[in-house]
Each structure stands twice: as C-alpha cells, then as structure tokens.
Design an enzyme around this catalytic site. Structure first.
Site, PDB file in Angstrom:
ATOM      1  N   GLU A  59       2.070   1.826  -3.402  1.00  0.00           N
ATOM      2  CA  GLU A  59       0.986   2.388  -4.234  1.00  0.00           C
ATOM      3  C   GLU A  59       0.974   3.911  -4.113  1.00  0.00           C
ATOM      4  OE1 GLU A  59      -3.172   1.457  -3.046  1.00  0.00           O
ATOM      5  OE2 GLU A  59      -3.341   3.574  -3.587  1.00  0.00           O
ATOM      6  N   GLU A  80      -3.393   8.119   7.542  1.00  0.00           N
ATOM      7  CA  GLU A  80      -4.500   7.358   6.942  1.00  0.00           C
ATOM      8  C   GLU A  80      -4.890   6.195   7.848  1.00  0.00           C
ATOM      9  OE1 GLU A  80      -3.729   6.032   2.952  1.00  0.00           O
ATOM     10  OE2 GLU A  80      -5.383   4.597   2.982  1.00  0.00           O
ATOM     11  N   HIS A 132       0.830  -1.211   0.000  1.00  0.00           N
ATOM     12  CA  HIS A 132       0.000   0.000   0.000  1.00  0.00           C
ATOM     13  C   HIS A 132       0.862   1.258   0.000  1.00  0.00           C
ATOM     14  CE1 HIS A 132      -2.283   3.093   2.423  1.00  0.00           C
ATOM     15  NE2 HIS A 132      -3.010   2.983   1.337  1.00  0.00           N
TER      16      HIS A 132
END
Length: 461
Positions: free
Chosen positions: A75, A152, A72
């Site tokens: 990404e 996040e 992630h």
C-alpha cells in the site's frame, strides 16, 4: 437549558422510526467488466461531489509467516509512481484538482480512495488504472519506504504498551488462523522484506478480477461504466486462485498470557471466539452479538460504564468490541484499565460477572429497545456520509458478501429479541474459548497520559 441534545434525540427517534426503504432510497447499480472488475455505483445527488474507492481482495489474513504486513507495505509503495507518473505525482495531480486521496489496509482488504468533485472522477479512475498494472517498484524507493514502515510500527505498536498487549493477545488467541498476525506485520518480517517479495505480491493480487470499484456521490451509473470501461477495460484478468484455507483448531480452555513491560498503567483484554455473518449457525446470531456489544459498551448508559466505571469504580475505562462483517471467524472482546489501586484480577472478575449475568438473565424490554435504537441511529447517521456508503459496499463485496446484506442490517437489528441476546451470550461467551491478556506494568522513565482502552486494531494507513 441547551436545545441541542433534545433536538438530536428527537431526530434520532424520527429517523429510526422511518421505514428503512425511505432512508436507504439511493439506488445501487452493479455491473462487471469482461476482465472481472466489479463496479458498484451508489447515487447520492445532494452535492456535486463523489468518492471513488478501489478495493483489492488482499490483506494481512492472506499473508503467511515471513511476509506478515506485506499488503500494508505494498500500500505504501503504491504511491511511488508508475512509468507515466513519478513518486508522489499521483497525489499531487489529485490535490491540484481539489481532490484528496489516501489508502488503508485491513485484515481482509486493501483499499485506495479519493474525495473529489464529480467532474474530476475521470482523473481518479485513470490514475488508479495506471497503478493497478504499471506500478514501478524501484529498489531505492523500496528500501526507504521499508524504513518508514518499520518506524510506523515502532510508533504505533512498539512504543505503546497497550498496543503491544493487544498484538500479543491476538497472537495467543489464534494458533493457526491468520487473524493472529498484526496488520502492520512483525518487525523481523518488515526488516527482511525484499523487492522480489513485493513484486510477487503485486503481481498476484493486483488485478481487475481481484478488485471492486465503488463510486458514490453525484454520479450517473452509465457515465461511471463508460469511464471504467475506458480506463480498466484493457487490463487483463489474472485468474488468481483464492488463498488456501487456514482454519483455526477448536479452542478447549482458557488461554492466558501476561506481559511485563515498562508502562504506567495495567491493562486487561479478554476475547471469546465468536462467529460472524459468514460463519454463524443461525442468521440472527451476528445481529444479537452486535446488540450484546452495545448493551455492554453503547455509550454512557451502557453497562460497562454504568456499573464498572461509575458504579463499582473498578475500571478507569472499559469497552466491548465485535464485528459481524469479517472474512473469517473473529472475537468478541472486552478490555479495560483498572481504576487506581484496583488489581487487574478484580477488573477481570467484574467483567466476568457482567458477562455471566447476560448468560443467566434476560435483558429488560426497556434496555433492549433503547440499545437497538442506539445501534440503528448510529448506522443511520453513518450512512449520511458518502464515504461511508461506499465503504460499506466495498467492504462487504471484498470479504465475499453481497452488498445487499447492508440493506438488511436495520431490520435484522430491530428483530433481535432478549432471548436471542441471552442465547448468544450462553453459546459464545463461555470460558472454553476465552483468551486473556494482562499488562503487568514495569517502571518507566517518563510519565504517560492515561489512555482509553483500545478496541480492535484492524486497519492501518
């Protein structure tokens, strides 16, 4: 009286009654470049638009302790530019061309996609090919983005009691299997990523022979092939070996955890080990489990809503979740929030009674037919989306399945019998493979809104 609902019901009835080949008429073309990049093209000529998706066979289930969530994190860094295009320029160029782009990471894959006019497909493929091999991993950009990912995680998990419970539940359900790791990663791992971790991860997994390009929309296969050859053809294969197997040891009894954390409401999640389409002993089992999940949680007429929310009123919300398409064996989950003044134990008992009835009794012919019609209708409507058509192809290929399996879905659901539903309930929804997690709410400073119980949290953007 509104005509919307009757018309919608009529449309569903007509669509699911059609032979499947008349619904899935659009062909899929498949080819592979010399460097191992697999390309799938799904033609849909209803409008001059296209969706391009580039799928990499890497996600959180490929990671190990110390680097959880690294897929992630990578990404995020894929939008930080290459030698040719600076940070954010990728998205700016696409936006200037009237396109939009984004990405998502799951347990078994990481995918990048663009919605665009078909005449802009060349731009999307050129940019994707560039960052497949020329990504710049700048240390300052990395440190800033690492903080973004940590924040996040705080917003998506740390500050959400139910998400924390679900994360702990998954960790308890899997002792060795990688599905116990959160897709976004554990906070300690995120805070200790290094730029060298990312460089190694990018170099290992981002290569044409570990990727699948899917283009759907108003495109011609020959034109897509020419563009793929032009932009990806010169990128060398990496020959990356597959990840080592991490098999979950057999579970032989109930596992139970309880979290006492600040929260407004209690929360319960239960999960049974269940096979998927790659691991099932018999081909029909995943489809019977799919129908079983819809019997429990397929709208307002499903059993959990009808019996526990509106009937016995022991649940403020309740849901069931199962996915037949995964790389490794997964879970069949039930979750819920008890109604006011209802103990969590009472909700757990009620959910257990619903499951036990499915283990003992056959579903009626009328209920089975209604649920199968709903499952098929939902699938048919999803296929109306060009994005979803591409997504199904990419996901199946990335987890090691043939995309043609997607075309068998409707027929397989239609063939499920009441006996098969009862059989999978007896085989897989038993106490020996059950994990239970309970949120015991502690006082909190500020009130929160009553949420719906979350289902499987398997993707993050």
């Amino acid at each position: 009286m509104s005509l919307v609902r009757p018309l919608a019901q009529l449309l569903v009835a007509v669509m699911v009654a059609l032979p499947w080949h008349t619904i899935a008429a659009a062909p899929v073309s498949e080819f592979m470049l010399d460097n191992g990049l697999k390309v799938l093209v799904k033609e849909d000529h209803r409008a001059p638009v296209a969706v391009s998706q580039l799928w990499y066979k890497v996600g959180s289930s490929y990671e190990h302790d110390g680097i959880t969530g690294l897929s992630h994190m990578l990404e995020h860094m894929m939008f930080k530019g290459t030698e040719r295009h600076g940070p954010g320029e990728f998205s700016r160029l696409l936006a200037a061309a009237g396109a939009s782009d984004n990405a998502f990471t799951g347990r078994d894959y990481t995918a990048y996609y663009q919605h665009l006019g078909v005449d802009k497909l060349e731009l999307a493929l050129r940019l994707e090919a560039d960052r497949m091999t020329n990504l710049l991993l700048d240390r300052e950009e990395f440190l800033k983005e690492r903080d973004v990912v940590a924040e996040e995680r705080r917003l998506r998990t740390e500050d959400r009691p139910n998400s924390r419970v679900y994360e702990q539940f998954m960790a308890a359900a899997y002792l060795a299997g990688p599905y116990g790791q959160p897709v976004i990663g554990w906070m300690n791992d995120i805070e200790n990523y290094t730029i060298e971790d990312l460089e190694a991860w990018y170099g290992r997994w981002y290569a044409p022979d570990n990727a699948v390009l899917v283009v759907a929309g108003d495109v011609e296969p020959a034109a897509v092939r020419a563009l793929a050859e032009e932009h990806f053809g010169a990128i060398p294969a990496a020959g990356t070996p597959p990840p080592k197997p991490r098999q979950e040891p057999p579970q032989t009894g109930i596992r139970r955890i309880e979290l006492s954390i600040p929260a407004r409401l209690p929360y319960l999640v239960m999960g049974y080990k269940a096979p998927n389409i790659q691991t099932a002993g018999e081909e029909w089992e995943p489809y019977a489990l799919t129908v079983l999940a819809a019997i429990l949680d397929g709208g307002s007429s499903a059993r959990l809503q009808r019996e526990l929310v509106r009937g016995a009123e022991v649940a403020a919300s309740a849901s069931a979740d199962y996915s037949l398409y995964q790389r490794l064996p997964g879970l069949f989950t039930l979750s819920g929030i008890p109604a006011d003044d209802t103990p969590v134990a009472a909700l757990e008992a009620a959910l257990g009674e619903v499951v036990e009835r499915l283990r003992q009794e056959l579903v009626s012919a009328a209920e089975l037919e209604r649920v199968k019609t709903q499952v098929v209708a939902e699938d048919v409507f999803q296929r109306d989306s060009v994005f979803y058509q591409a997504l199904r192809l990419g996901m199946l290929e990335t987890i090691g399945l043939d995309w043609r399996l997607d075309e068998a879905f409707v027929a397989a659901i239609r063939a499920v019998t009441a006996e098969q539903v009862r059989t999978v309930a007896r085989r897989y929804l038993g106490p020996d493979t059950l994990t239970v997690a309970v949120l015991d709410p502690q006082p909190m400073e500020a009130p929160v809104a009553r949420p719906r119980a979350p289902g499987g949290n398997t993707r993050v953007h």
